[in-house]
Design an enzyme around this catalytic site. Sequence first.
Site, PDB file in Angstrom:
ATOM      1  CG  ASP A  80      -1.332  -0.847   1.453  1.00  0.00           C
ATOM      2  OD1 ASP A  80      -0.889  -2.206   0.626  1.00  0.00           O
ATOM      3  OD2 ASP A  80      -1.271  -1.491   2.485  1.00  0.00           O
TER       4      ASP A  80
ATOM      5  CB  SER B 163      -1.996   0.616   5.620  1.00  0.00           C
ATOM      6  OG  SER B 163      -0.846  -0.043   4.453  1.00  0.00           O
TER       7      SER B 163
END
Length: 457
Positions: free
Chosen positions: A22, A82
Amino acid sequence: MNRSDAYDLKFHITPPHGLLNDPNGLAFFNGQYHVFYQWNPHGTEHKNKCWGHMVSDDLVNWRRKNAALEPSEWYDKDGIYSGGSVVHDGKLHLFYTGNVIRDDGVKESYQCAAVSEDGEYFRKIGPLFEHPSGYTRHVRDPKIWRDQSGSWRLIVGAQTDDLRGDALVYKSADLSAWTCQGSFLEHDHKFGYMWECPDVLQFPENDVFVFCPQGLPEQGENFRNPNQSGYIVGKIAETGKFHGELADFQELDRGFDFYAPQSFKVGDRIILFGWMNSMDEETEKAVPTVQEGWIHTLTLPREIVLADGRLYQKPIRELQGLRQDGMQGNIGNNGVWQLPALQAELIINFSKLSENFRMMIRGAVQIDYDREQNSLTVWRTNWATRQREYRKAILTHTLAEMRLFIESSSLEIFVNEGEEVFSLRYFTEDAQQRAVRLEAGGNEGKVSIYRLQQCVD
Ligand code: FRU
């Protein structure tokens, strides 16, 4: 291990080695753009996650920095997962999920912060709050923004105890004391078993809630990838809750490889990066670059515009600066065009579109336009199963323009100023093959092809 030019990407953000997933912490700070990304520097599997770091003066030319955050504390010892960032009081504040596997095997997650004055060295602050009851340990991916009244808002992806995907929203006046306002959506819902990477895009007239639900059943041409990334348009109320309908959920990208997008504000533009991966484990393990010690890429940055209740995604205008020598011509009847390099941009502007057409790129990716349906179908060969597979979108507006960003092993197709986007990886054994075959039928239009310059370190 050396990378071969056959698969290497020169204008996308890839990891120097190891695995990238990500995009994280997107920010403009102290005169530079920062892109962080999920990175396993030690191998091409999903473990040892830290935050890789790239900086840029112009959103196009990127230089590598050292990893910004690595596991070091009890609350993030098994991975820096993330999250987002904000710039406040002259500092860059990062928010992330600390992943912990206890000695007894139980997994835990903590929402944490880290702060930097120079955009290079980050001081960890530690966990910010406890999770409310009613949720499993799958609570992650904090994203922060400031609302109109000046309060900070934080949203995290979550899973309820009865295995429903959800997002939790928090409020703070000072970025350190956070109050939970509960589930981001107003009503009870069942829409997949987990939501990852939530994000909120604020437009003058509406708010857009972007998230990645896992476990949605396929619906015709929709939700064909294992996990989804999409959005609903609505409005955030005073209470912090989002008024919008899950029934209106739309996918952001129609390709095979797109997940975990994140946005940030650049002046008055909203710019978004995604991660190019199919989320299918077998396909992922077989990605040919694994043999060269690296895997995955971010998408190109896209400017996001809200119009007629949907998001349009355009390659950011700065990418035009990568164009080198170009050539132009008419699409003709059955033309073969040679790409000037394995990094190219190809634009087709249609002036008359009365028939189906087909396009074959480097013998590997086929694009079919069906005039009657006004649909585009993109075919590739899956490198794990060797099967042909397709993704299809029916367009709302008549096809007028296609912009293709072609790299040796990636392709992004922007249709009609971003009405639809197809992002995908493809792998062809013939690295020399540069032909684009256009069976245009009686259609008319212009083709422009540019060589694109390398711009990522
Ligand atoms: C999405 C995701 C996030 C998590 C991260 C771990 O791809 O699973 O939910 O924070 O990747 O690398």
